[in-house]
Design a protein around this motif. Structure first.
Motif, PDB file in Angstrom:
ATOM      1  N   GLU A 127     -68.109  51.353  47.191  1.00  0.00           N
ATOM      2  CA  GLU A 127     -67.691  51.785  48.522  1.00  0.00           C
ATOM      3  C   GLU A 127     -67.723  53.221  48.613  1.00  0.00           C
ATOM      4  OE1 GLU A 127     -66.649  49.924  51.246  1.00  0.00           O
ATOM      5  OE2 GLU A 127     -66.825  47.764  50.158  1.00  0.00           O
ATOM      6  N   TRP A 158     -51.675  56.441  42.375  1.00  0.00           N
ATOM      7  CA  TRP A 158     -52.210  55.474  43.612  1.00  0.00           C
ATOM      8  C   TRP A 158     -53.628  55.915  44.015  1.00  0.00           C
ATOM      9  CZ3 TRP A 158     -53.394  56.681  48.463  1.00  0.00           C
ATOM     10  CH2 TRP A 158     -53.634  55.223  49.323  1.00  0.00           C
ATOM     11  N   ALA A 182     -56.229  55.516  41.229  1.00  0.00           N
ATOM     12  CA  ALA A 182     -56.456  54.137  41.274  1.00  0.00           C
ATOM     13  C   ALA A 182     -57.614  53.803  42.623  1.00  0.00           C
ATOM     14  CB  ALA A 182     -55.415  53.199  41.425  1.00  0.00           C
ATOM     15  N   ASN A 183     -57.136  54.259  43.737  1.00  0.00           N
ATOM     16  CA  ASN A 183     -58.055  54.068  44.867  1.00  0.00           C
ATOM     17  C   ASN A 183     -59.225  54.695  44.722  1.00  0.00           C
ATOM     18  OD1 ASN A 183     -58.899  53.401  47.527  1.00  0.00           O
ATOM     19  ND2 ASN A 183     -57.692  54.803  48.261  1.00  0.00           N
ATOM     20  N   THR A 184     -59.482  55.749  44.140  1.00  0.00           N
ATOM     21  CA  THR A 184     -60.749  56.598  44.006  1.00  0.00           C
ATOM     22  C   THR A 184     -61.499  55.667  42.996  1.00  0.00           C
ATOM     23  OG1 THR A 184     -59.992  58.627  44.601  1.00  0.00           O
ATOM     24  CG2 THR A 184     -61.951  58.632  43.164  1.00  0.00           C
ATOM     25  N   MET A 185     -61.072  55.192  41.957  1.00  0.00           N
ATOM     26  CA  MET A 185     -61.657  54.560  40.939  1.00  0.00           C
ATOM     27  C   MET A 185     -62.118  53.236  41.430  1.00  0.00           C
ATOM     28  SD  MET A 185     -59.960  55.541  37.299  1.00  0.00           S
ATOM     29  CE  MET A 185     -58.642  54.524  37.468  1.00  0.00           C
ATOM     30  N   SER A 186     -61.368  52.210  41.980  1.00  0.00           N
ATOM     31  CA  SER A 186     -61.783  51.232  42.798  1.00  0.00           C
ATOM     32  C   SER A 186     -62.933  51.530  43.654  1.00  0.00           C
ATOM     33  CB  SER A 186     -60.529  50.513  43.120  1.00  0.00           C
ATOM     34  OG  SER A 186     -60.399  51.018  44.398  1.00  0.00           O
ATOM     35  N   ARG A 187     -63.027  52.389  44.319  1.00  0.00           N
ATOM     36  CA  ARG A 187     -64.081  52.507  45.397  1.00  0.00           C
ATOM     37  C   ARG A 187     -65.166  52.974  44.514  1.00  0.00           C
ATOM     38  NH1 ARG A 187     -61.809  56.736  49.269  1.00  0.00           N
ATOM     39  NH2 ARG A 187     -63.966  57.260  49.467  1.00  0.00           N
ATOM     40  N   TYR A 188     -65.038  53.782  43.652  1.00  0.00           N
ATOM     41  CA  TYR A 188     -66.405  54.100  42.531  1.00  0.00           C
ATOM     42  C   TYR A 188     -66.892  52.677  42.084  1.00  0.00           C
ATOM     43  CZ  TYR A 188     -69.215  56.103  39.036  1.00  0.00           C
ATOM     44  OH  TYR A 188     -70.187  56.283  38.250  1.00  0.00           O
ATOM     45  N   LEU A 189     -66.069  51.710  41.718  1.00  0.00           N
ATOM     46  CA  LEU A 189     -66.566  50.696  40.755  1.00  0.00           C
ATOM     47  C   LEU A 189     -67.196  49.693  41.803  1.00  0.00           C
ATOM     48  CD1 LEU A 189     -63.682  50.420  38.204  1.00  0.00           C
ATOM     49  CD2 LEU A 189     -65.996  50.940  37.832  1.00  0.00           C
ATOM     50  N   THR A 190     -66.713  49.675  43.141  1.00  0.00           N
ATOM     51  CA  THR A 190     -67.141  48.434  43.690  1.00  0.00           C
ATOM     52  C   THR A 190     -68.359  49.297  44.839  1.00  0.00           C
ATOM     53  OG1 THR A 190     -65.535  49.298  45.599  1.00  0.00           O
ATOM     54  CG2 THR A 190     -64.985  47.335  44.074  1.00  0.00           C
TER      55      THR A 190
END
Length: 83
Positions: A73, A60, A63-71
């Motif tokens: 944020e 989790w 996934a949070n870290t990768m989604s923040r990097y990709l967006t």
């Protein structure tokens, strides 16, 4: 020898002869990942009783870290923005 008996590939990194700090090859990748995981409060201490829960929390957090990097944020979006 112990790692070979367990079926683990072990690579010994020789020490440098000179004094001072020398970066070990590829160790920074592991240290960076641990740093990312420690940004999540629940992973700072071992609160989970089952290894499966700990593994789920690590998935989790990454996934949070990768989604923040990709967006793009830089901070979590749940913080109130002051205008």
């Amino acid at each position: 020898a112990h790692g070979a008996r367990l079926g683990i590939d072990v690579e010994r990194v020789p020490r440098h002869a000179g004094k001072g700090f020398h970066v070990q090859p590829r160790r920074w990748v592991v240290e960076r990942t641990f740093g990312w995981l420690m940004q999540h409060r629940r992973l700072v201490r071992d609160y989970e009783t089952l290894p499966q829960r700990t593994r789920a929390m690590i998935h989790w957090a990454m996934a949070n870290t990768m989604s923040r990097y990709l967006t793009g944020e830089s901070t979590p979006t749940w913080r109130n923005e002051t205008t």
